[in-house]
Design a protein around this motif. Structure first.
Motif, PDB file in Angstrom:
ATOM      1  N   LEU A   1      16.087  53.179   6.619  1.00 10.50           N
ATOM      2  CA  LEU A   1      15.374  53.311   7.886  1.00 10.50           C
ATOM      3  C   LEU A   1      14.315  54.403   7.793  1.00 10.50           C
ATOM      4  CD1 LEU A   1      15.031  52.560  10.868  1.00 10.50           C
ATOM      5  CD2 LEU A   1      16.749  54.305  11.413  1.00 10.50           C
ATOM      6  N   GLY A   2      14.661  55.510   7.121  1.00 11.04           N
ATOM      7  CA  GLY A   2      13.701  56.594   6.969  1.00 11.04           C
ATOM      8  C   GLY A   2      12.478  56.175   6.167  1.00 11.04           C
ATOM      9  N   LEU A   3      12.710  55.417   5.083  1.00 10.63           N
ATOM     10  CA  LEU A   3      11.590  54.943   4.278  1.00 10.63           C
ATOM     11  C   LEU A   3      10.716  53.967   5.068  1.00 10.63           C
ATOM     12  CD1 LEU A   3      13.357  54.378   0.829  1.00 10.63           C
ATOM     13  CD2 LEU A   3      11.678  56.145   1.402  1.00 10.63           C
ATOM     14  N   PHE A   4      11.368  53.072   5.813  1.00 12.66           N
ATOM     15  CA  PHE A   4      10.622  52.126   6.646  1.00 12.66           C
ATOM     16  C   PHE A   4       9.767  52.872   7.660  1.00 12.66           C
ATOM     17  CE2 PHE A   4      10.548  50.234  10.882  1.00 12.66           C
ATOM     18  CZ  PHE A   4       9.863  49.046  10.660  1.00 12.66           C
ATOM     19  N   ALA A   5      10.372  53.819   8.347  1.00 13.08           N
ATOM     20  CA  ALA A   5       9.644  54.561   9.382  1.00 13.08           C
ATOM     21  C   ALA A   5       8.486  55.347   8.776  1.00 13.08           C
ATOM     22  CB  ALA A   5      10.605  55.500  10.115  1.00 13.08           C
ATOM     23  N   ALA A   6       8.708  55.991   7.623  1.00 13.18           N
ATOM     24  CA  ALA A   6       7.653  56.789   7.001  1.00 13.18           C
ATOM     25  C   ALA A   6       6.486  55.917   6.545  1.00 13.18           C
ATOM     26  CB  ALA A   6       8.220  57.557   5.802  1.00 13.18           C
ATOM     27  N   ALA A   7       6.787  54.783   5.903  1.00 12.66           N
ATOM     28  CA  ALA A   7       5.730  53.913   5.385  1.00 12.66           C
ATOM     29  C   ALA A   7       4.872  53.349   6.507  1.00 12.66           C
ATOM     30  CB  ALA A   7       6.344  52.787   4.555  1.00 12.66           C
ATOM     31  N   PHE A   8       5.525  52.810   7.524  1.00 12.65           N
ATOM     32  CA  PHE A   8       4.771  52.177   8.604  1.00 12.65           C
ATOM     33  C   PHE A   8       4.060  53.205   9.471  1.00 12.65           C
ATOM     34  CE2 PHE A   8       7.124  48.600   7.195  1.00 12.65           C
ATOM     35  CZ  PHE A   8       6.437  47.476   7.621  1.00 12.65           C
ATOM     36  N   THR A   9       4.642  54.387   9.613  1.00 14.74           N
ATOM     37  CA  THR A   9       3.968  55.441  10.373  1.00 14.74           C
ATOM     38  C   THR A   9       2.722  55.918   9.642  1.00 14.74           C
ATOM     39  OG1 THR A   9       6.053  56.172  11.372  1.00 14.74           O
ATOM     40  CG2 THR A   9       4.221  57.731  11.402  1.00 14.74           C
ATOM     41  N   LEU A  10       2.795  56.028   8.324  1.00 11.19           N
ATOM     42  CA  LEU A  10       1.625  56.434   7.546  1.00 11.19           C
ATOM     43  C   LEU A  10       0.488  55.428   7.684  1.00 11.19           C
ATOM     44  CD1 LEU A  10       3.214  57.858   4.260  1.00 11.19           C
ATOM     45  CD2 LEU A  10       1.941  59.119   6.007  1.00 11.19           C
ATOM     46  N   VAL A  11       0.829  54.142   7.680  1.00 11.85           N
ATOM     47  CA  VAL A  11      -0.198  53.109   7.876  1.00 11.85           C
ATOM     48  C   VAL A  11      -0.857  53.279   9.245  1.00 11.85           C
ATOM     49  CG1 VAL A  11      -0.586  50.637   8.171  1.00 11.85           C
ATOM     50  CG2 VAL A  11       0.864  51.449   6.308  1.00 11.85           C
ATOM     51  N   GLY A  12      -0.039  53.482  10.270  1.00 12.72           N
ATOM     52  CA  GLY A  12      -0.582  53.671  11.612  1.00 12.72           C
ATOM     53  C   GLY A  12      -1.440  54.912  11.725  1.00 12.72           C
ATOM     54  N   LEU A  13      -1.016  56.018  11.106  1.00  9.20           N
ATOM     55  CA  LEU A  13      -1.783  57.257  11.169  1.00  9.20           C
ATOM     56  C   LEU A  13      -3.101  57.130  10.403  1.00  9.20           C
ATOM     57  CD1 LEU A  13       1.047  59.919  10.743  1.00  9.20           C
ATOM     58  CD2 LEU A  13      -0.221  59.367  12.836  1.00  9.20           C
ATOM     59  N   ALA A  14      -3.062  56.433   9.261  1.00 10.11           N
ATOM     60  CA  ALA A  14      -4.293  56.230   8.496  1.00 10.11           C
ATOM     61  C   ALA A  14      -5.295  55.402   9.293  1.00 10.11           C
ATOM     62  CB  ALA A  14      -3.979  55.543   7.166  1.00 10.11           C
ATOM     63  N   THR A  15      -4.803  54.348   9.946  1.00  8.88           N
ATOM     64  CA  THR A  15      -5.684  53.513  10.765  1.00  8.88           C
ATOM     65  C   THR A  15      -6.224  54.302  11.944  1.00  8.88           C
ATOM     66  OG1 THR A  15      -4.316  51.610  10.163  1.00  8.88           O
ATOM     67  CG2 THR A  15      -5.857  51.308  11.969  1.00  8.88           C
ATOM     68  N   LEU A  16      -5.394  55.153  12.541  1.00  6.99           N
ATOM     69  CA  LEU A  16      -5.836  55.998  13.646  1.00  6.99           C
ATOM     70  C   LEU A  16      -6.921  56.965  13.193  1.00  6.99           C
ATOM     71  CD1 LEU A  16      -5.409  56.819  16.617  1.00  6.99           C
ATOM     72  CD2 LEU A  16      -3.665  58.430  15.814  1.00  6.99           C
ATOM     73  N   ALA A  17      -6.750  57.543  12.001  1.00  8.12           N
ATOM     74  CA  ALA A  17      -7.758  58.470  11.471  1.00  8.12           C
ATOM     75  C   ALA A  17      -9.092  57.759  11.251  1.00  8.12           C
ATOM     76  CB  ALA A  17      -7.262  59.088  10.173  1.00  8.12           C
ATOM     77  N   VAL A  18      -9.043  56.541  10.712  1.00  9.92           N
ATOM     78  CA  VAL A  18     -10.270  55.768  10.514  1.00  9.92           C
ATOM     79  C   VAL A  18     -10.933  55.478  11.859  1.00  9.92           C
ATOM     80  CG1 VAL A  18     -11.190  53.546   9.755  1.00  9.92           C
ATOM     81  CG2 VAL A  18      -9.517  54.748   8.340  1.00  9.92           C
ATOM     82  N   SER A  19     -10.141  55.152  12.869  1.00  8.02           N
ATOM     83  CA  SER A  19     -10.672  54.864  14.207  1.00  8.02           C
ATOM     84  C   SER A  19     -11.370  56.079  14.798  1.00  8.02           C
ATOM     85  CB  SER A  19      -9.541  54.416  15.134  1.00  8.02           C
ATOM     86  OG  SER A  19      -8.869  53.285  14.637  1.00  8.02           O
ATOM     87  N   VAL A  20     -10.746  57.244  14.660  1.00 10.07           N
ATOM     88  CA  VAL A  20     -11.344  58.478  15.177  1.00 10.07           C
ATOM     89  C   VAL A  20     -12.638  58.792  14.437  1.00 10.07           C
ATOM     90  CG1 VAL A  20     -11.025  60.970  15.408  1.00 10.07           C
ATOM     91  CG2 VAL A  20      -9.146  59.419  15.968  1.00 10.07           C
ATOM     92  N   HIS A  21     -12.623  58.595  13.121  1.00  2.84           N
ATOM     93  CA  HIS A  21     -13.843  58.824  12.338  1.00  2.84           C
ATOM     94  C   HIS A  21     -14.967  57.909  12.809  1.00  2.84           C
ATOM     95  CE1 HIS A  21     -16.561  59.307   8.955  1.00  2.84           C
ATOM     96  NE2 HIS A  21     -16.532  57.998   8.788  1.00  2.84           N
TER      97      HIS A  21
END
Length: 218
Positions: free
Chosen positions: A102-122
């Motif tokens: 569960l921890g690996l799942f949460a970390a992987a998918f959260t990183l994808v979401g944060l990366a997409t959020l960073a691109v959106s802000v940029h």
């Protein structure tokens, strides 16, 4: 940038993909002499001067500038949080192995979401400035993540067009302004603008740089 900031593309002048080669035969139609009218509601500031051109593009805003990508990134993060929360609340994680998964799942998918959020802000918060002088074309991107500058020798530019960045949003390619260079590179910018704004600026730049339009831009 992407997006950001510098990529390659294809609209008939430049072969598809990053770094596509420019086809010189498309210059046979001659130097472009006219440009489409300024799109209504554009916030692009354009100042023409003898021998040069200055273009300033203010931040387009998180929703408009990211082409809706920020909505996807926030929804992604919320869904990940709900899945993890429901799983933990249901008491279904008993074994240590399951907790690790569960921890690996949460970390992987959260990183994808944060990366997409960073691109959106940029994309939504960046300011872009172009300066065309008798010798160079300068491109400066200023965003919350820093400043990026590029300079191209004016005589090395063989085409200006509109083409895809290689990124799709809602199943539609994200478009940008492309400079084709003699060595086969393409340098892209201004993906935060609408397609009418991009085509208007491409025509303005071709006229200033004394370049021809490809059939798809004519």
């Amino acid at each position: 940038m992407g997006g950001g900031a510098c990529t390659g593309g294809d609209d008939g002048q430049v072969a598809a993909g990053r770094g596509g080669a420019f086809h010189a035969e498309e210059l046979a139609s001659g130097v472009e002499r006219s440009a489409p009218p300024m799109p209504p509601g554009t916030r692009v500031a354009l100042r023409e001067m003898e021998g040069g051109l200055a273009i300033s593009v203010p931040p387009a805003g998180l929703l408009r500038g990211s082409k809706g990508l920020i909505v996807f990134s926030v929804a992604w993060l919320v869904i990940c949080g709900v899945i993890v929360g429901v799983t933990l609340a249901g008491g279904r994680i008993g074994r240590e192995r399951d907790r690790w998964l569960l921890g690996l799942f949460a970390a992987a998918f959260t990183l994808v979401g944060l990366a997409t959020l960073a691109v959106s802000v940029h994309m939504g918060r960046r300011r872009t400035m172009l300066a065309i002088t008798p010798q160079t074309v300068g491109i400066r991107d200023i965003s919350p993540f820093g400043t990026r500058e590029q300079r191209l020798a004016r005589n090395d530019i063989v085409g200006v067009s509109v083409g895809p960045t290689g990124v799709t949003v809602h199943n539609r390619p994200l478009m940008e302004l492309l400079f084709a260079v003699q060595d086969g590179r393409t340098v892209g910018c201004l993906s935060q603008l609408t397609e009418p704004e991009l085509h208007w600026l491409a025509a303005k730049l071709r006229r200033r740089l004394e370049l021809a339009a490809a059939p798809s831009e004519a």
